[in-house]
Write a protein that holds these residues in place. Structure first.
Motif, PDB file in Angstrom:
ATOM      1  N   SER A 144       1.584   6.744  -6.917  1.00 55.80           N
ATOM      2  CA  SER A 144       0.329   7.580  -7.534  1.00 55.80           C
ATOM      3  C   SER A 144       0.658   8.970  -7.305  1.00 55.80           C
ATOM      4  O   SER A 144      -0.163   9.681  -7.816  1.00 55.80           O
ATOM      5  N   SER A 145       1.546   9.234  -6.354  1.00 56.83           N
ATOM      6  CA  SER A 145       1.743  10.810  -6.245  1.00 56.83           C
ATOM      7  C   SER A 145       2.842  11.309  -7.372  1.00 56.83           C
ATOM      8  O   SER A 145       3.788  10.873  -7.365  1.00 56.83           O
ATOM      9  N   GLU A 174       0.742  -1.307  -0.068  1.00 57.35           N
ATOM     10  CA  GLU A 174      -0.106   0.202  -0.074  1.00 57.35           C
ATOM     11  C   GLU A 174       0.959   1.297  -0.095  1.00 57.35           C
ATOM     12  O   GLU A 174       0.513   2.135  -0.570  1.00 57.35           O
ATOM     13  N   LYS A 186       0.893   4.023  -3.054  1.00 58.61           N
ATOM     14  CA  LYS A 186       0.718   5.517  -2.770  1.00 58.61           C
ATOM     15  C   LYS A 186       1.875   6.519  -3.240  1.00 58.61           C
ATOM     16  O   LYS A 186       1.536   7.697  -3.939  1.00 58.61           O
TER      17      LYS A 186
END
Length: 851
Positions: free
Chosen positions: A75-76, A68, A72
């Protein structure tokens, strides 16, 4: 990477793991910035604020697990390009590896962590990040450049519209100022010519049109012989593919002033890109439209510029991808094939080749050739002999100038120069030869040929040179790696033969080992061993391998009979190529029917007396180099020793001692070669070897231990053969990256020597002589008695000799100053007991000029 400290973020909920990984990273990258986070949320926050070069991420964590966290981060936009390496005890879990890749992980290391693998992964990830940043910056630069050019064109367009507005205003006042109208028309014509903008005017009442001069120029029409008609131009000149777009939109364009982009085909056949927009209607006094005006701009140059920039960006991306694909590849065939695929995707070249240049022999050999996607056997292509003073041919000119050479018309060139031709029935019409450089020298050419004349340009040569040099470095590294591996394999083969001798195998077993090693190491199809019977004066075949029609050759040859008999009679090597019916009488019948094309026969001599003949045969062309021939002679010499040993068993111990002397001479040769490479340390190896042996005598070492100690001392810097000259011989300070390469030489020594059985007991010094008593040394950071005793002895002697010898970066120290430093570093760098023994011997005279 040289000017920026590596920043590494470790995310793990286990404090012990954090401490361990942080210590490993510190040891491998002492100047790095090391950040830690005990959970995923803290790790994400640190990554966004610190922008690390690499993230080492544990999988199993409470709350937010590693998958996870990685998702994250990827995805940034702020952390998307940071490489993520998973560290987990789930190394064998295939699903975990797949999941790691799906969430954007870049690598996966299993616990317990291998230090060398971790170091390699961090370096690779840092390079990936730097490459990604460079590509992103390049894309932003190109986008900015396109935007700036677009703004410039918009400014020109705006200025043109303003001029048109001025024209309309001047038309309304033309009765008052005819001179102003003439000046405006001149300015407009000049602006239109510069901006490639033309205007038209349509009289709504009578249907007549008027075009500016630039309108005629844009459409390639003669003003004196053509009556302006925009509708006819649309019908006759619009590119057929653009008609469905233009015609339905024509009404909307006039009504709504919508701009259009389309292509036209001029009367001369050239294709141009057009931007068109209708202007305002000109009204009469009653408000009725009487004229409609519009503008047309030739935007071909802008389109070509945009396409060129886009093509440049794509090529840069592919060249970078090519470099990554070849970075860790050492298989030449894979390098050739991979490089061809990338180059073919960037430029049309139905005929593609790599040719390698041998500067000593002055010849160019085909290494890889394909034509229309079909690989060609390079053995069928003869090498080209070159005289670099004669640059009449494209290839020799490219090699001599170290720059690309373009042949626009190969047909004309063939009439005068000839040369190496590739391909099938269809002849190439143009070519480009790009030199591949490695360490400033041309190692070969990358050759592209086309069936079209003038297919390649100067710009092609520029970007192809960048790719060719990348490929050239990969080829050079692969060749050096292959050469090193070959040397190791050859030494291993000789060691296998030596071990077989000492194992007291039967003669037939020994013969089998000899021939199998000959076939394996020389990469031939068959080998035959003849022994000479001095009583009968006959050569007798005692063993053969690789014959398909018979497994046991029963052959007896007199001196001078057949090829083997001539080898024995003249005591020299014989070589025949492409054996056929013309020279069948020279070859024994059993070999002729096997279809061999290459033959080498080597006499087996002991004290210049013939004891046998070794034959090697191959069913296709070999093209052996000097290294191959040298090893054949070495193998023949080794075979002669083995056979002589079997015949004279009582002399086996003597033969073994001679063999060991040969090995030690080889080792001394290696050490002398290392000293010659670094002239400032000449004779350093011999001095430290003798001093170390004398120091070792204080500890009562056995004769066997002293032999291994001596070999280890002679080979202590063998790993520096893998350090480039520009680093090893550099006079100024080394950079951090250069120090990393320099400090890799103990590991390189281990990698080289660990594969040689008889040198394994001697590896303690080459591998561990830079370890320090307090654990601050390298490559493994051993401490105290963890360091092998031989390395502890040698390190004191090595430092003393280095300090008391002149070096490029400092003059030599006095013996007293050097001894003082060794005393100070006792229990820090050196074993205090060894230091005490060294000082005792020194005081007895080891440091005198005579010693």
């Amino acid at each position: 990477m040289e000017n920026k400290k590596i920043k590494i973020l470790v995310i793990d909920d286990n404090k012990d793991n954090l401490t361990t990984v942080k210590a490993l990273v510190k040891e491998a990258f002492p100047d790095s910035i090391r950040l830690t986070a005990a959970n995923g949320a803290a790790g994400i926050e640190l990554a966004q604020s610190e922008d690390p070069d690499v993230i080492l991420l544990d999988v199993v964590m409470p709350g937010m697990d590693g998958f996870e966290v990685c998702q994250k981060l990827k995805s940034s936009p702020k952390t998307h390009d940071i490489p993520v390496v998973f560290l987990t005890a789930l190394g064998g879990d295939r699903r975990s590896r797949i999941q790691a890749l799906e969430v954007g992980g870049d690598a996966f290391l299993a616990k317990p962590i291998d230090e060398s693998e971790l170091t390699a992964q961090i370096r690779a990830m840092v390079k990936i990040k730097i490459t990604n940043e460079n590509q992103r910056n390049e894309k932003e630069r190109l986008a900015q450049l396109v935007a700036e050019q677009t703004r410039e064109l918009e400014q020109i367009h705006s200025a043109t519209l303003n001029l048109l507005e001025d024209l309309r205003e001047e038309n309304e006042a033309r009765k008052k100022s005819e001179e102003r109208l003439v000046r405006s028309e001149k300015r407009l014509k000049k602006a239109q010519s510069i901006a490639h903008v033309g205007d038209w005017e349509w009289n709504i009442k009578d249907g007549k049109e008027e075009w500016s001069d630039e309108m005629y120029h844009i459409f390639g029409i003669d003003k004196t012989s053509y009556i302006a008609s925009l509708g006819e131009v649309i019908t006759r000149m619009i590119h057929p593919e653009d008609l469905p777009i233009v015609l339905p939109s024509n009404t909307e364009t006039f009504a709504e002033k919508k701009p259009l982009e389309y292509r036209i085909i001029r009367p001369d056949g050239s294709i141009r890109n057009i931007w068109a927009e209708s202007g305002d209607a000109i009204l009469d006094e009653s408000g009725e439209p009487i004229f409609l005006i519009g503008i047309v701009q030739d935007i071909t140059a802008r389109k070509q510029s945009e396409l060129s920039l886009l093509l440049y960006a794509k090529r840069q991306e592919k060249i970078a991808a090519l470099g990554r694909a070849l970075a860790s590849e050492f298989d030449l065939e894979v390098i050739y094939h991979t490089a061809e695929g990338y180059i073919q995707s960037m430029i049309a070249c139905p005929n593609f080749a790599f040719t390698l240049f041998d500067s000593q022999q002055g010849i160019l050999k085909a290494a890889y050739v394909s034509s229309d996607g079909i690989k060609i056997d390079v053995h069928d292509i003869p090498p080209l002999k070159f005289n670099l003073q004669d640059t009449s041919s494209g290839r020799s000119k490219a090699i001599a100038s170290q720059s690309p050479e373009i042949i626009l018309d190969m047909k004309a060139k063939r009439k005068t120069g000839g040369g190496m031709l590739f391909g099938g029935a269809q002849e190439a019409q143009s070519a480009i030869y790009i030199p591949m450089l490695a360490e400033g020298q041309v190692i070969g050419l990358m050759e592209l040929q086309s069936y079209q004349t003038g297919a390649y340009s100067f710009e092609d040569g520029e970007w192809l040179s960048v790719a060719a040099n990348q490929i050239g470095m990969s080829i050079q590294n692969a060749r050096l790696f292959s050469r090193t591996q070959q040397r190791i394999e050859e030494l291993t083969a000789l060691a296998i033969i030596d071990n077989a001798v000492t194992s007291h195998l039967s003669p037939q077993e020994m013969f089998t080992i000899l021939l199998e090693q000959a076939i394996t190491q020389l990469k031939v199809d068959a080998a035959v061993l003849f022994l000479f019977n001095p009583q009968s004066q006959v050569l007798e075949c005692v063993s053969s391998r690789g014959y398909t029609l018979t497994s046991n050759l029963q052959i007896r040859l007199h001196m001078g009979e057949s090829l083997a008999g001539q080898v024995a009679l003249e005591k020299r090597m014989f070589h025949f190529t492409r054996l056929s019916a013309e020279n069948a009488h020279l070859l024994k019948e059993e070999s002729l029917i096997e279809g061999f094309e290459e033959y080498f026969g080597v006499p087996l001599l002991v004290k210049d007396e013939i004891i046998g003949v070794l034959e090697v045969l191959h069913r296709s062309k070999l093209n052996p180099d000097s290294d191959w021939l040298h090893f054949l002679e070495v193998l023949a010499g080794q075979s002669a020793i083995v056979i002589s040993t079997l015949q004279l068993y009582e002399d086996v111990q003597h033969a073994n001692k001679q063999l060991l002397k040969a090995y030690d001479a080889t080792i001394e040769g290696w050490s002398q070669a290392m000293d010659l490479r670094d002239k400032e340390t000449e004779n350093h190896t011999q001095r430290v070897t003798e001093m170390t042996l004398r120091l070792a005598q204080c500890y009562g070492m056995s004769e066997g231990q002293m032999i291994h100690l001596r070999r280890g001392a002679l080979l202590h810097d063998i790993g520096k053969l893998g350090v480039p000259d520009q680093i090893l011989l550099k006079v100024s300070d080394l950079t951090d990256e250069e120090w990393t390469i320099m400090r890799s030489h103990p590991q390189l020594a281990y990698d080289m020597l660990s594969q040689i059985d008889y040198l394994r007991p001697a590896m303690d010094i080459p591998y561990c002589h830079h370890e320090r008593w307090d654990g601050s040394g390298y490559p493994r950071g051993l401490k105290g008695e963890q360091i092998p005793f031989a390395a502890r002895l040698f390190s004191v002697v090595d430092v003393y000799d280095a300090l008391t010898s002149d070096r490029p970066y400092r003059p030599k120290w006095s013996k007293e100053k050097a001894i003082q430093l060794i005393k100070e570093q006792s229990e820090k760098f050196f074993d205090p007991i060894v230091v005490e023994s060294f000082l005792n011997i020194f005081n007895e005279g080891m440091g005198s000029e005579e010693e």
